[in-house]
Design an enzyme around this catalytic site. Structure first.
Site, PDB file in Angstrom:
ATOM      1  N   THR A   1      48.702  48.575  36.323  1.00  0.00           N
ATOM      2  CA  THR A   1      49.238  47.229  36.118  1.00  0.00           C
ATOM      3  C   THR A   1      48.371  46.136  36.736  1.00  0.00           C
ATOM      4  O   THR A   1      47.516  46.405  37.575  1.00  0.00           O
ATOM      5  CB  THR A   1      50.660  47.124  36.714  1.00  0.00           C
ATOM      6  OG1 THR A   1      50.587  47.289  38.127  1.00  0.00           O
ATOM      7  CG2 THR A   1      51.597  48.157  36.111  1.00  0.00           C
ATOM      8  N   ASP A   2      48.649  44.919  36.317  1.00  0.00           N
ATOM      9  CA  ASP A   2      48.001  43.754  36.923  1.00  0.00           C
ATOM     10  C   ASP A   2      48.880  43.260  38.073  1.00  0.00           C
ATOM     11  O   ASP A   2      49.882  43.906  38.419  1.00  0.00           O
ATOM     12  CB  ASP A   2      47.750  42.668  35.869  1.00  0.00           C
ATOM     13  CG  ASP A   2      49.025  42.153  35.215  1.00  0.00           C
ATOM     14  OD1 ASP A   2      50.137  42.388  35.750  1.00  0.00           O
ATOM     15  OD2 ASP A   2      48.920  41.506  34.163  1.00  0.00           O
ATOM     16  N   ALA A   3      48.562  42.149  38.624  1.00  0.00           N
ATOM     17  CA  ALA A   3      49.303  41.624  39.777  1.00  0.00           C
ATOM     18  C   ALA A   3      50.759  41.318  39.455  1.00  0.00           C
ATOM     19  O   ALA A   3      51.595  41.291  40.352  1.00  0.00           O
ATOM     20  CB  ALA A   3      48.614  40.365  40.306  1.00  0.00           C
ATOM     21  N   GLY A   4      51.063  41.118  38.176  1.00  0.00           N
ATOM     22  CA  GLY A   4      52.439  40.814  37.774  1.00  0.00           C
ATOM     23  C   GLY A   4      53.263  42.042  37.423  1.00  0.00           C
ATOM     24  O   GLY A   4      54.411  41.913  37.003  1.00  0.00           O
TER      25      GLY A   4
ATOM     26  N   VAL B   1      52.618  44.145  34.996  1.00  0.00           N
ATOM     27  CA  VAL B   1      52.514  44.425  33.561  1.00  0.00           C
ATOM     28  C   VAL B   1      51.265  45.280  33.340  1.00  0.00           C
ATOM     29  O   VAL B   1      50.226  45.052  33.969  1.00  0.00           O
ATOM     30  CB  VAL B   1      52.415  43.102  32.755  1.00  0.00           C
ATOM     31  CG1 VAL B   1      52.161  43.373  31.279  1.00  0.00           C
ATOM     32  CG2 VAL B   1      53.690  42.293  32.945  1.00  0.00           C
TER      33      VAL B   1
END
Length: 139
Positions: free
Chosen positions: A14-17, A19
């Site tokens: 995932t990314d920082a969010g 997602v």
């Protein structure tokens, strides 16, 4: 025929969010294709070891529909739509497991693979045993 396999989404996907990063879909698809071949009784590494041949991605187009998120379970369905002498085309669908019908369809990958000689990168026909194996995956 189609092959289905589930994967859990981990933090590293995932990314920082939270997602799933867009490129991770390609990695999940690669794992699913490898397991689809293994389910037919061969490992992708056997093609290299026995014949000096390898699969390479020639084209990939991803259609993203809904995000996958941290801790989701995604089912990747792999089906072959075309089989040529030295290439094949597969469609891989990504569905969130346990999601309601409206949010379950997360994306589709249309991927074309080529068979090449590992030594020089030139196209090569699939050996007969491998053509038979791949034919079993044709939808």
């Amino acid at each position: 025929m189609e092959h289905k396999i589930d994967f859990r989404i981990y933090y590293e996907d995932t990314d920082a969010g939270g997602v799933v990063y867009h490129a991770r879909y390609l990695a999940l698809a690669e794992r699913a294709r490898t397991e689809a071949i293994r389910a037919q009784g061969q490992a992708a590494s056997d093609l290299l070891a026995d014949y000096g041949l390898a699969f390479v991605v020639r084209h990939a187009a991803m259609d993203y529909r809904a995000p996958l998120r941290l801790d989701d379970i995604v089912c990747v369905t792999t089906r072959m739509t075309e089989l040529g002498a030295a290439s094949c085309r597969l469609v891989q669908d990504f569905h969130r497991v346990g999601a309601d019908e409206a949010g379950a369809d997360c994306g589709t990958l249309d991927v074309r693979l080529a068979c090449i000689r590992a030594g020089d990168g030139r196209a090569a026909r699939f050996p007969p045993r491998w053509r038979d194996l791949l034919r079993a995956l044709v939808a």
